[in-house]
Scaffold this motif. Structure first.
Motif, PDB file in Angstrom:
ATOM      1  N   ARG A  11     -12.401-103.165  96.199  1.00 27.28           N
ATOM      2  CA  ARG A  11     -11.444-104.143  96.602  1.00 27.28           C
ATOM      3  C   ARG A  11     -12.230-105.453  96.625  1.00 27.28           C
ATOM      4  NH1 ARG A  11      -6.430-105.154  98.069  1.00 27.28           N
ATOM      5  NH2 ARG A  11      -6.103-106.918  99.634  1.00 27.28           N
ATOM      6  N   MET A  14     -13.416-106.773  93.419  1.00 28.96           N
ATOM      7  CA  MET A  14     -12.255-107.314  92.848  1.00 28.96           C
ATOM      8  C   MET A  14     -12.011-108.745  93.408  1.00 28.96           C
ATOM      9  SD  MET A  14     -10.355-107.207  90.097  1.00 28.96           S
ATOM     10  CE  MET A  14     -10.542-105.355  89.848  1.00 28.96           C
ATOM     11  N   LEU A  15     -11.912-108.949  94.637  1.00 28.39           N
ATOM     12  CA  LEU A  15     -11.586-110.115  95.319  1.00 28.39           C
ATOM     13  C   LEU A  15     -12.569-111.083  94.907  1.00 28.39           C
ATOM     14  CD1 LEU A  15     -10.875-108.742  98.911  1.00 28.39           C
ATOM     15  CD2 LEU A  15      -9.173-110.053  97.469  1.00 28.39           C
ATOM     16  N   ILE A  49      -2.398-108.462  90.534  1.00 26.50           N
ATOM     17  CA  ILE A  49      -3.418-109.393  91.391  1.00 26.50           C
ATOM     18  C   ILE A  49      -2.448-109.379  92.621  1.00 26.50           C
ATOM     19  CG2 ILE A  49      -2.074-111.768  90.276  1.00 26.50           C
ATOM     20  CD1 ILE A  49      -4.734-112.924  90.409  1.00 26.50           C
ATOM     21  N   ARG A  51      -1.485-107.537  94.807  1.00 26.92           N
ATOM     22  CA  ARG A  51      -2.036-106.573  95.508  1.00 26.92           C
ATOM     23  C   ARG A  51      -3.185-107.156  96.484  1.00 26.92           C
ATOM     24  NH1 ARG A  51      -1.363-102.709  91.691  1.00 26.92           N
ATOM     25  NH2 ARG A  51      -3.466-102.612  91.082  1.00 26.92           N
ATOM     26  N   TYR A  52      -3.734-108.152  96.050  1.00 20.66           N
ATOM     27  CA  TYR A  52      -5.180-108.832  96.241  1.00 20.66           C
ATOM     28  C   TYR A  52      -4.837-110.163  97.109  1.00 20.66           C
ATOM     29  CZ  TYR A  52      -7.566-105.226  93.680  1.00 20.66           C
ATOM     30  OH  TYR A  52      -7.705-103.992  93.101  1.00 20.66           O
ATOM     31  N   PHE A  53      -3.876-111.190  96.396  1.00 21.15           N
ATOM     32  CA  PHE A  53      -3.402-112.310  96.899  1.00 21.15           C
ATOM     33  C   PHE A  53      -1.822-112.331  96.846  1.00 21.15           C
ATOM     34  CE2 PHE A  53      -7.812-112.907  95.832  1.00 21.15           C
ATOM     35  CZ  PHE A  53      -8.573-113.457  96.914  1.00 21.15           C
TER      36      PHE A  53
END
Length: 232
Positions: A11, A14-15, A49, A51-53
């Motif tokens: 994670r 990926m961020l 995306i 799920r991250y931002f």
């Protein structure tokens, strides 16, 4: 390695990748970020995306915080370099570091100090990182007062309403800084970023050829305004 640690590492990677691609968009499109465009460049489906931002604003906030902290790191390190008692040299070093960072990271600088992003309101999370560069100058002022190298200007430089405003500001953010000195410090810091912005956004084109010399001269004038002493 536990599965939870692997997931956390993936994670985090990926961020970082999302933010790297977003910075590339800042350089080409300004702050008009699109999560869908970032996802497309990464080969992700657009829904992934989120799920991250969860929103564009969340991504902008992450970029802003990282940029402020990077600028803060550069300014603080530079101010710590010269002799501690040479306040003027430390001011010059901090100013040069701010300019160098801006010229190296023009898109991130524009995100911080350029035109406001339509529809975006910076959350409280950005306040502390944003304060790091000006607090570096306040640190120089405080050290100058403590060592006797710096004398506060006369209190009557300020009108009563302005004195009251800056007293309140000093009580909250800049404890121990006399309001008249705080006013000069704020003038120096805001004019510094005016200098940087004029250069970065092309306002000095076809007017000033020797940019380094011009910058150092102006920074010296600001040091005079603030009252930073010449080294003994």
């Amino acid at each position: 390695m536990p599965a939870s640690s692997i997931r956390a590492r993936v994670r985090a990677e990926m961020l970082d990748e999302i933010k790297t691609v977003a910075r590339q968009h800042l350089a080409t499109d300004g702050a008009n970020l699109s999560l869908r465009a970032v996802a497309r460049d990464m080969g992700m489906v657009s829904s992934a995306i989120y799920r991250y931002f969860p929103s564009r604003d969340d991504l902008l906030t992450a970029l802003i915080i990282e940029a402020y902290n990077a600028l803060g790191d550069a300014v603080e390190a530079a101010a710590a370099g010269p002799d501690r008692l040479d306040l003027r040299a430390r001011w010059h070093a901090a100013c040069r570091a701010a300019r160098d960072w801006a010229l190296t990271h023009p898109a991130e600088y524009a995100l911080l100090y350029g035109s406001p992003v339509p529809g975006y309101a910076a959350p409280d999370d950005t306040v502390s990182p944003a304060q790091r560069p000006p607090l570096t100058l306040v640190g120089l002022l405080r050290e100058g007062l403590e060592t006797g190298l710096l004398s506060p200007p006369p209190a009557d430089e300020l009108s009563t309403p302005l004195h009251d405003d800056l007293t309140e500001l000093a009580d909250v953010f800049f404890t121990g800084i006399p309001p008249a000195l705080l006013a000069r410090g704020m003038a120096g810091w805001t004019q510094l970023f005016g200098l940087i912005s004029f250069e970065l956004f092309g306002r000095l084109n076809q007017t000033v050829a020797h940019r380094d010399e011009y910058f150092d001269h102006q920074v010296g004038l600001l040091a005079d305004l603030i009252g930073l002493p010449q080294p003994r």
